[in-house]
Design an enzyme around this catalytic site. Structure first.
Site, mmCIF file in Angstrom:
data_model
loop_
_atom_site.group_PDB
_atom_site.id
_atom_site.type_symbol
_atom_site.label_atom_id
_atom_site.label_comp_id
_atom_site.label_asym_id
_atom_site.label_seq_id
_atom_site.Cartn_x
_atom_site.Cartn_y
_atom_site.Cartn_z
ATOM 1 N N GLY A 1 3.666 -0.304 -1.444
ATOM 2 C CA GLY A 1 3.468 -0.939 -2.747
ATOM 3 C C GLY A 1 4.735 -0.860 -3.581
ATOM 4 O O GLY A 1 5.083 -1.808 -4.309
ATOM 5 N N ILE B 1 0.835 -1.204 0.000
ATOM 6 C CA ILE B 1 0.000 0.000 0.000
ATOM 7 C C ILE B 1 0.865 1.247 0.000
ATOM 8 O O ILE B 1 1.788 1.369 0.811
ATOM 9 C CB ILE B 1 -0.952 -0.003 1.219
ATOM 10 C CG1 ILE B 1 -1.950 -1.155 1.076
ATOM 11 C CG2 ILE B 1 -1.728 1.304 1.327
ATOM 12 C CD1 ILE B 1 -1.706 -2.254 2.023
ATOM 13 N N CYS B 2 0.532 2.174 -0.903
ATOM 14 C CA CYS B 2 1.255 3.442 -1.044
ATOM 15 C C CYS B 2 2.752 3.137 -1.226
ATOM 16 O O CYS B 2 3.120 2.330 -2.074
ATOM 17 C CB CYS B 2 0.948 4.340 0.158
ATOM 18 S SG CYS B 2 1.529 6.018 -0.051
ATOM 19 N N GLN B 3 3.617 3.757 -0.423
ATOM 20 C CA GLN B 3 5.051 3.486 -0.560
ATOM 21 C C GLN B 3 5.346 2.004 -0.306
ATOM 22 O O GLN B 3 6.293 1.442 -0.862
ATOM 23 C CB GLN B 3 5.832 4.356 0.434
ATOM 24 C CG GLN B 3 7.325 4.239 0.324
ATOM 25 C CD GLN B 3 8.035 4.806 1.559
ATOM 26 O OE1 GLN B 3 7.456 4.884 2.634
ATOM 27 N NE2 GLN B 3 9.274 5.205 1.388
#
Lengths: 367, 356
Positions: free
Chosen positions: B152, B148-150
Site C-alpha cells: 500500500g 496491501i500493507c507495505q
C-alpha cells in the site's frame, strides 16, 4: 530404523523404563520423609534437595533422549513446511518441558495450599530458568560472532607468528571471559561488564604493542583489521551482556510476579491451576512483560547498538577475508558487487531503450 | 522452611511427560502423513515477467461487472498468496465473485544479484511496467490500484508519481505515518543502522527479517505450537495451520538499496508525511493523489497500527476519500471469517460505485 512403527515401539519401551525409574525415585523421596516431615533438620533438607536434583537429572535425561529421538524422526521427514513446523513444535515442547521442571516443586504445595514464595525460591535456580528463556529467544545468539572471534584468533597466529606468545595469552584470557558472558543472568550484568573491561585491558596490554611495530605493507593492514575485530568482539559482548540483562531481568521479574500471584491464590483459598493452565498463565504474563520491555526506548536503542556492533565485526571480517584471499584465483565479494552494479545499470539502460523504441514505434504507427 | 517432600508429585511428572510424548509422536505421524500443502489456489495466468517480478491475471468464472481492472500490489517482505491462502479463505476469490477483474504483481525473491535494486526500480520500472501492460492490454487509460500493507505504501507513492494512470486507489493496512511508536517495528526501525545493515549484507536475508517478526510475540509463538498439539486429529485444522505457517516462514530477502531508502526515508524521516521523498529523481507529492481513495485499516493491528495508517486521508488531495475500519487484526483482514463476509463485498461495492 525400518519404519515409524518399529521406531515408535522401541521408543515407547524406552519411555516406560524412564517412567519406572521416575516412580522409583519418587517412592524413595516419599520414604525419606515418612514420619519426619516435622523434623526439618539440616540432614533431611539436604537429602530432599539431593533427591530433587536426582529427579531433575532424570527428567533432563528423558528430555535429552526425547530430543535425540525426534532429531532421528525429523531425518525421515521430507523437507517442506511439515518438517519446519514439526521442528518448531519439538523445540516448543522442549521449552514446555523445561518449564515443567519449575512446575514440579510447585504442584504438590499448590494442591495442598501450603505454597509460599520464599520456600519456592529454594528450588528456583536462575541458571536453569535462563535455559528456558534461551529456548524461547533461541534466535538471539552471539554464536556466529563467537565463531568469527575464534577464526580471527587463529588467523592472527598465522599473520603475526612473531606475536604468537602475546596473542595466545590474550586469546586464552579473552576466551575464558567471553565464555563467562553467556553465563550471566539478570542481576549479574555488573560482573559481565567487569569481564568486558578486563578483556579490553588485556587487549591493550597484549596486542596494542604490535601496532607500534614498523609498517609491514599489506600484512600490516591484515593485522590492523584482525586486531580491530578482536577489539570489537569484547565490545560487542559487552553490549550483549547489557541486552541479556534486560531480557533475563524481565523474565525473572515475571516469574516472581507469577509466584506472588500463586501465594495470593493460596491465601484466598482459590482453585489452583494444573500445569497446562500454569503454562498459559506463564506465557501470557511473559508476553505482556516482554511487550512492555520491547516498547521502551532503552530496549530499542540497545538492540540497535548491539546490531551495529555485530555488523561492524562482520564488515571488518569480510574485509579481512578479502585481503587474505586477494592473491588466490577466486572471485571476491567486492568484485561480485561491482559486477552486480554493472548488470543493474545495464538492465536499466536496456529497459529505457526498449521503452523509447516502443514509444517511437507507436508514434510511427499513428502517423 | 517447608519440607521439600511436600513439593513433589512424581506421578504428576510421569503423567505430564507421558502425555506430551504421545502428543509429539501423534504430531509426527500426522505431519508425516500429509502431502504438499497448497496455497494460492485460485487459477491465474502469467502475463509477463521481468527479473524476479511477475504479473498475473486471475481467471474468473463469473461475469466481470466492474470493467476497470484492479491491480493488487502486496508487500515486498511477504508473499502475496496471503490474499489467496485457501479456497474458503481467499480475499482474491471473494473479489472475483464480486465481479472484479483482478491482476497481481508478484515481486519474487531477490537474490544477491539484486543488491542495487532500488525503490526507484520497484516503482518507476516494475510497477509502472505492470500498470502500463494492463492499461494497454485492456484499453483502459487508468486502472484501479489496491495496495496491501507495505504494498500500500508503494502503491501510494506510485500514485503520487503517476496519478494520471490510476482511477481509484485502495490501501489496506498500509503504513503511511511512520512517526508513530505504537507498533514495535516502528519503534525499533527508528534506531536501526540501515547503512551498516545493507553494507554488511548487501541483500537483507529473509531469516534476518523473520527474527525481527518473531521478537514481536515470542511467547505467543511458543503457545501456538503447544496448542496445535491438541488439534492433530483434525486434518482440516492442521492443513489450515500449515498454510499459515508456510506464509509466515516464507519471507523473501530484501534488495539492499530499496531497503536502505525505505528505512531511512520512511521509518526514520517520515518523508511521506513531512514531504521531501525523492524516488528516481521524482519528488513524491501526496497532494497529487486526487482520485477517490479507500483507506482500510484494522482496529487491533499490532503490526501496522491505526496511527500509522489513518493519516493518509489527511495528506492526499482527494475530495472523495473514505476511511474504513475493520474490527480485527493485521492478518485477520484477509483470513478471518468476518473479513470473507464483510471486506471483499465492501471493497467491490466501493469500486463499482466509482467505475465510470
Amino acid at each position: 530404523m525400518e519404519n515409524i512403527t518399529d521406531f515408535y515401539n522401541e521408543w515407547l519401551k524406552a519411555q516406560k523404563q524412564t517412567m519406572k525409574n521416575w516412580m522409583e525415585a519418587g517412592d524413595n523421596l516419599r520414604q525419606s520423609f515418612q514420619g519426619e516431615t516435622k523434623a526439618r533438620d539440616a540432614e533431611t533438607v539436604k537429602r530432599a534437595f539431593d533427591l530433587h536434583e536426582t529427579f531433575l537429572g532424570m527428567h533432563k535425561s528423558w528430555a535429552g533422549a526425547m530430543n535425540d529421538a525426534f532429531a532421528a524422526m525429523l531425518k525421515n521427514l521430507s523437507t517442506g513446511i511439515g518438517r519446519e513446523t514439526l521442528t518448531n513444535i519439538f523445540s516448543s515442547a522442549e521449552t514446555y518441558m523445561k518449564l515443567f521442571e519449575f512446575w514440579l516443586p510447585l504442584y504438590k504445595s499448590l494442591q495442598e495450599k501450603t505454597f509460599d514464595p520464599a520456600s519456592y525460591q529454594q528450588f528456583f535456580a536462575p541458571a536453569r530458568y535462563k535455559e528456558v528463556l534461551d529456548k524461547v529467544f533461541a534466535f538471539i545468539s552471539p554464536g556466529s560472532f563467537q565463531e568469527i572471534f575464534d577464526q580471527v584468533l587463529k588467523y592472527l597466529e598465522t599473520v603475526a607468528p612473531l606475536a604468537q606468545s602475546q596473542t595466545k595469552q590474550f586469546a586464552e584470557f579473552a576466551q575464558r571471559h567471553a565464555e563467562r558472558f553467556s553465563g550471566f543472568l539478570g542481576r549479574d550484568s555488573e560482573a559481565a561488564l567487569q569481564a568486558y573491561e578486563n578483556i579490553l585491558d588485556a587487549y591493550q596490554k597484549s596486542l596494542d604493542p604490535m601496532l607500534k611495530l614498523p609498517a609491514m605493507g599489506k600484512s600490516r593492514e591484515n593485522l590492523e583489521l584482525t586486531l580491530s575485530v578482536l577489539k570489537k568482539y569484547p565490545a560487542y559482548m559487552g553490549q550483549f551482556a547489557k541486552f541479556q540483562n534486560l531480557m533475563y531481568g524481565a523474565g525473572q521479574k515475571t516469574m516472581e510476579k507469577i509466584m506472588a500471584d500463586f501465594a495470593r491464590r493460596v491465601k484466598d483459598n482459590a482453585t489452583m491451576p494444573g500445569y497446562d493452565e500454569f503454562f498459559k498463565l506463564w506465557a501470557e504474563a511473559n508476553d505482556h512483560a516482554y511487550h512492555e520491555l520491547f516498547n521502551t526506548e532503552e530496549f530499542s536503542t540497545l538492540s540497535a547498538q548491539l546490531q551495529s556492533a555485530g555488523l561492524e565485526i562482520r564488515r571488518d571480517f569480510q574485509r579481512l577475508l578479502e585481503l587474505t584471499l586477494a592473491d588466490y584465483p577466486v572471485v571476491l565479494r567486492s568484485e561480485m558487487d561491482e559486477l552486480y552494479k554493472t548488470i543493474h545499470e545495464l538492465k536499466k539502460r536496456i529497459h529505457d531503450l526498449e521503452n523509447a523504441m516502443r514509444a517511437s514505434s507507436a508514434a510511427g504507427a499513428k502517423r | 522452611m517447608m519440607p521439600p517432600a511436600r513439593f513433589f508429585d512424581p506421578q504428576a511428572a510421569v503423567k505430564e511427560t507421558w502425555a506430551l510424548s504421545r502428543k509429539l509422536v501423534n504430531a509426527y505421524e500426522t505431519l508425516n502423513g500429509l502431502g504438499q500443502i497448497e496455497v494460492g489456489a485460485t487459477p491465474k495466468e502469467l502475463l509477463f515477467e521481468c527479473d524476479t517480478i511477475k504479473l498475473y491475471h486471475y481467471q474468473h468464472e463469473g461475469r466481470i461487472t466492474c470493467k476497470v481492472p484492479v491491480l493488487l500490489a502486496y508487500a515486498l517482505v511477504n508473499r502475496p498468496y496471503m490474499l489467496d491462502l485457501q479456497p474458503d479463505r481467499s480475499f482474491v476469490r471473494h473479489l472475483l465473485q464480486q465481479g472484479l477483474d483482478l491482476y497481481v504483481i508478484d515481486w519474487g525473491y531477490p537474490t544477491k544479484a539484486d543488491k542495487y535494486r532500488s525503490l526507484d526500480d520497484y516503482l518507476n520500472l516494475y510497477l509502472n511496467d505492470g500498470v502500463d501492460f494492463i492499461r494497454q492490454s485492456t484499453n483502459h487509460d487508468r486502472v484501479n490500484l489496491m495496495g496491501i500493507c507495505q504494498g500500500g505504501t508503494l502503491s501510494t507513492i506510485y500514485t503520487a508519481i503517476f496519478p494520471e494512470k490510476i482511477k481509484n486507489l485502495i490501501t489496506i493496512v498500509t503504513p503511511i505515518d511512520f512517526s508513530t511508536n505504537d507498533g514495535l517495528l516502528f519503534r525499533w526501525s527508528k534506531n536501526m543502522n540501515a547503512d551498516a545493515l545493507v553494507d554488511a549484507y548487501g541483500v537483507i536475508p529473509g531469516d534476518f527479517l523473520n527474527a525481527g517478526y518473531m521478537m514481536l510475540r515470542p511467547f505467543m509463538k511458543l503457545s501456538k505450537y503447544i496448542d496445535i498439539l491438541e488439534a492433530m486429529e483434525d486434518r482440516e485444522k492442521i492443513e489450515n495451520f500449515l498454510r499459515m505457517e508456510q506464509w509466515l516462514m516464507d519471507t523473501p530477502a530484501q534488495a539492499g538499496e530499496c531497503y536502505r531508502q525505505f528505512v531511512k526515508d520512511l521509518y526514520q524521516q517520515n518523508k511521506l508525511v513531512k514531504g521531501g521523498l525523492m524516488v528516481g529523481g521524482k519528488n513524491v507529492e501526496m497532494k497529487r493523489i486526487t482520485m477517490p481513495l479507500l483507506n482500510i485499516y484494522a482496529s487491533d493491528d499490532h503490526i501496522v497500527p491505526p496511527s500509522a495508517t489513518t493519516p493518509l486521508n489527511d495528506i492526499v488531495g482527494s475530495a472523495d476519500k473514505q476511511l474504513y475500519t475493520f474490527e480485527g487484526g493485521h492478518i485477520g483482514v484477509f483470513v478471518s471469517a468476518k473479513s470473507q463476509k464483510e471486506l471483499a463485498p465492501a471493497v467491490a461495492k466501493w469500486l463499482h460505485e466509482r467505475a465510470n
